[in-house]
Design a protein around this motif. Sequence first.
Motif, PDB file in Angstrom:
ATOM      1  N   SER A 178      16.389   9.066 -19.009  1.00  0.00           N
ATOM      2  CA  SER A 178      15.829   8.385 -20.170  1.00  0.00           C
ATOM      3  C   SER A 178      15.433   6.954 -19.827  1.00  0.00           C
ATOM      4  CB  SER A 178      16.838   8.387 -21.324  1.00  0.00           C
ATOM      5  OG  SER A 178      18.023   7.694 -20.964  1.00  0.00           O
ATOM      6  N   PHE A 179      16.149   6.331 -18.885  1.00  0.00           N
ATOM      7  CA  PHE A 179      15.780   4.985 -18.454  1.00  0.00           C
ATOM      8  C   PHE A 179      14.621   5.035 -17.460  1.00  0.00           C
ATOM      9  CE2 PHE A 179      16.240   1.656 -15.191  1.00  0.00           C
ATOM     10  CZ  PHE A 179      15.975   0.535 -15.972  1.00  0.00           C
ATOM     11  N   LYS A 180      14.708   5.871 -16.464  1.00  0.00           N
ATOM     12  CA  LYS A 180      13.707   5.866 -15.398  1.00  0.00           C
ATOM     13  C   LYS A 180      12.355   6.382 -15.863  1.00  0.00           C
ATOM     14  CE  LYS A 180      17.106   6.099 -11.698  1.00  0.00           C
ATOM     15  NZ  LYS A 180      17.535   6.738 -10.449  1.00  0.00           N
ATOM     16  N   SER A 181      12.341   7.326 -16.792  1.00  0.00           N
ATOM     17  CA  SER A 181      11.069   7.864 -17.261  1.00  0.00           C
ATOM     18  C   SER A 181      10.266   6.830 -18.057  1.00  0.00           C
ATOM     19  CB  SER A 181      11.298   9.114 -18.111  1.00  0.00           C
ATOM     20  OG  SER A 181      12.055   8.818 -19.274  1.00  0.00           O
ATOM     21  N   ARG A 182      10.912   5.749 -18.500  1.00  0.00           N
ATOM     22  CA  ARG A 182      10.193   4.696 -19.221  1.00  0.00           C
ATOM     23  C   ARG A 182       9.185   3.972 -18.340  1.00  0.00           C
ATOM     24  NH1 ARG A 182      15.585   1.977 -21.896  1.00  0.00           N
ATOM     25  NH2 ARG A 182      16.350   3.865 -22.948  1.00  0.00           N
ATOM     26  N   PHE A 183       9.309   4.149 -17.009  1.00  0.00           N
ATOM     27  CA  PHE A 183       8.370   3.526 -16.079  1.00  0.00           C
ATOM     28  C   PHE A 183       7.169   4.434 -15.790  1.00  0.00           C
ATOM     29  CE2 PHE A 183      12.286   1.255 -15.583  1.00  0.00           C
ATOM     30  CZ  PHE A 183      11.908  -0.050 -15.326  1.00  0.00           C
ATOM     31  N   ASN A 184       7.050   5.517 -16.548  1.00  0.00           N
ATOM     32  CA  ASN A 184       5.910   6.429 -16.453  1.00  0.00           C
ATOM     33  C   ASN A 184       5.707   6.996 -15.040  1.00  0.00           C
ATOM     34  OD1 ASN A 184       3.692   7.831 -17.529  1.00  0.00           O
ATOM     35  ND2 ASN A 184       2.257   6.234 -16.896  1.00  0.00           N
ATOM     36  N   PRO A 185       6.776   7.474 -14.418  1.00  0.00           N
ATOM     37  CA  PRO A 185       6.624   8.028 -13.066  1.00  0.00           C
ATOM     38  C   PRO A 185       6.070   9.447 -13.106  1.00  0.00           C
ATOM     39  CG  PRO A 185       8.874   8.313 -13.791  1.00  0.00           C
ATOM     40  CD  PRO A 185       8.168   7.573 -14.905  1.00  0.00           C
ATOM     41  N   SER A 186       5.608   9.900 -11.954  1.00  0.00           N
ATOM     42  CA  SER A 186       5.275  11.308 -11.769  1.00  0.00           C
ATOM     43  C   SER A 186       6.537  12.047 -11.346  1.00  0.00           C
ATOM     44  CB  SER A 186       4.203  11.471 -10.692  1.00  0.00           C
ATOM     45  OG  SER A 186       3.021  10.795 -11.054  1.00  0.00           O
ATOM     46  N   LEU A 187       6.685  13.264 -11.835  1.00  0.00           N
ATOM     47  CA  LEU A 187       7.838  14.086 -11.471  1.00  0.00           C
ATOM     48  C   LEU A 187       7.457  14.973 -10.297  1.00  0.00           C
ATOM     49  CD1 LEU A 187      10.758  14.927 -12.271  1.00  0.00           C
ATOM     50  CD2 LEU A 187       9.718  16.736 -13.656  1.00  0.00           C
ATOM     51  N   GLY A 210       0.797  -1.222   0.000  1.00  0.00           N
ATOM     52  CA  GLY A 210       0.000   0.000   0.000  1.00  0.00           C
ATOM     53  C   GLY A 210       0.827   1.269   0.000  1.00  0.00           C
ATOM     54  N   ARG A 211       1.988   1.229  -0.646  1.00  0.00           N
ATOM     55  CA  ARG A 211       2.880   2.388  -0.680  1.00  0.00           C
ATOM     56  C   ARG A 211       3.133   2.833  -2.116  1.00  0.00           C
ATOM     57  NH1 ARG A 211       4.954  -0.888   3.664  1.00  0.00           N
ATOM     58  NH2 ARG A 211       5.310   0.368   5.539  1.00  0.00           N
ATOM     59  N   MET A 212       3.623   4.074  -2.267  1.00  0.00           N
ATOM     60  CA  MET A 212       4.107   4.516  -3.562  1.00  0.00           C
ATOM     61  C   MET A 212       5.578   4.142  -3.687  1.00  0.00           C
ATOM     62  SD  MET A 212       4.554   8.646  -3.148  1.00  0.00           S
ATOM     63  CE  MET A 212       2.900   8.877  -2.482  1.00  0.00           C
ATOM     64  N   PHE A 213       6.060   4.115  -4.916  1.00  0.00           N
ATOM     65  CA  PHE A 213       7.444   3.743  -5.179  1.00  0.00           C
ATOM     66  C   PHE A 213       8.201   4.976  -5.651  1.00  0.00           C
ATOM     67  CE2 PHE A 213      10.449   1.673  -8.440  1.00  0.00           C
ATOM     68  CZ  PHE A 213      11.459   1.550  -7.510  1.00  0.00           C
ATOM     69  N   GLU A 214       9.236   5.341  -4.902  1.00  0.00           N
ATOM     70  CA  GLU A 214      10.064   6.479  -5.283  1.00  0.00           C
ATOM     71  C   GLU A 214      11.343   5.966  -5.937  1.00  0.00           C
ATOM     72  OE1 GLU A 214      12.354  10.415  -3.439  1.00  0.00           O
ATOM     73  OE2 GLU A 214      10.847   9.363  -2.229  1.00  0.00           O
ATOM     74  N   ILE A 215      11.550   6.364  -7.188  1.00  0.00           N
ATOM     75  CA  ILE A 215      12.735   5.938  -7.916  1.00  0.00           C
ATOM     76  C   ILE A 215      13.908   6.860  -7.632  1.00  0.00           C
ATOM     77  CG2 ILE A 215      13.710   5.448 -10.183  1.00  0.00           C
ATOM     78  CD1 ILE A 215      10.921   4.951 -11.228  1.00  0.00           C
ATOM     79  N   GLY A 216      13.668   8.166  -7.577  1.00  0.00           N
ATOM     80  CA  GLY A 216      14.757   9.121  -7.395  1.00  0.00           C
ATOM     81  C   GLY A 216      15.592   9.273  -8.656  1.00  0.00           C
ATOM     82  N   GLY A 217      16.657  10.043  -8.544  1.00  0.00           N
ATOM     83  CA  GLY A 217      17.585  10.203  -9.655  1.00  0.00           C
ATOM     84  C   GLY A 217      17.084  11.063 -10.788  1.00  0.00           C
ATOM     85  N   ALA A 218      16.007  11.827 -10.570  1.00  0.00           N
ATOM     86  CA  ALA A 218      15.450  12.637 -11.652  1.00  0.00           C
ATOM     87  C   ALA A 218      16.265  13.902 -11.912  1.00  0.00           C
ATOM     88  CB  ALA A 218      14.000  13.006 -11.338  1.00  0.00           C
TER      89      ALA A 218
END
Length: 337
Positions: free
Chosen positions: A297-306, A282-290
Amino acid sequence: MQLLVIDDSSIWDDFVDSSPYGTLFHKWGFLKAIEKHTGYTLLPYAMYSDDNLICIFPAFLKTNYGLNVALSPPPRTGVPYMGFIMSSDYADLTQNGKEVRLREIIKLVTERLEEISPAYVSFQLTPSLDDIREFKWNGYSVDPLFTYYIPTDAPLDDIFSGFSRSTRNMINKIRKNKFNMEMKESNDLSLFSDLLSKRYEEQGIRFPIMNMDYLADLLRLYPANIKLYYVYDENGNIIGSSIVIIYKDKVISWLGTPKPDVNLPVNELIFWELVKIARETGRMFEIGGADTQRLCSFKSRFNPSLETNYRVFRRRNIGVVAEWVYLNLYKKSSSLM
């Protein structure tokens, strides 16, 4: 309102746990581990209104090249943000009430820091503190910083459908086990150290944390919140790794392997598994590194919110030297996975 320095871990941690803005990076043990391994002195500031604790602010003080610097967080700790966190009633205040409280807090902290005459001050604020006007009005400069989030409240197939076509194709192959990879939790930090040291050295990138004893202390302090994972190939060789923070409403991909030296979708597997863990809990996933262009270019392929957070800083004329040291000798280590 008054500012106090408190040295009571239970009061501090109760506040962090109860505040919707608190992060694991603000916890007392985490802060003391930073103090122990960086040589900075922790300044655990707390703001009270009457008898009510309404804000905490961990700052760290050190003398570099004869100049005092006050930072939150210090460099090479792997901490993406720190700074102020407010009490749970802050969100319920009127806009005027929020502005008055923030104005008084920033005035108190600025006055207290002036007593130690820092040449350079820098705070990297959490994404939850997005009103930075009062800092600007008090002579602070502002830099925007960025992170990526993947909300996980939708069905897993809907989250998956938002990924880029190439990423979906790769993860479909992962789901069908065509690469014979597996991600497992581990307690053996020595393997992580060897793997990261090798990959950073090969890529000529500055190692992002000060030492492995620091990480070992954190894993010992927070075994329920900090998890270490390895990715194994079909021969049992470790080909990737990730240290993950699980706290409150987030799963954060915190420290990980730079681009693996194998022709396998290691990081796609890690991100997909962490998306599933985040959704299951029940959590959101934070990728970081934006903030790092070559990683986006790699991380944005997962359609994250900025999402945006801010670094606010002030310097005296002589503080230009301290800032240069901070940004060039310390801060410019590589962003993590």
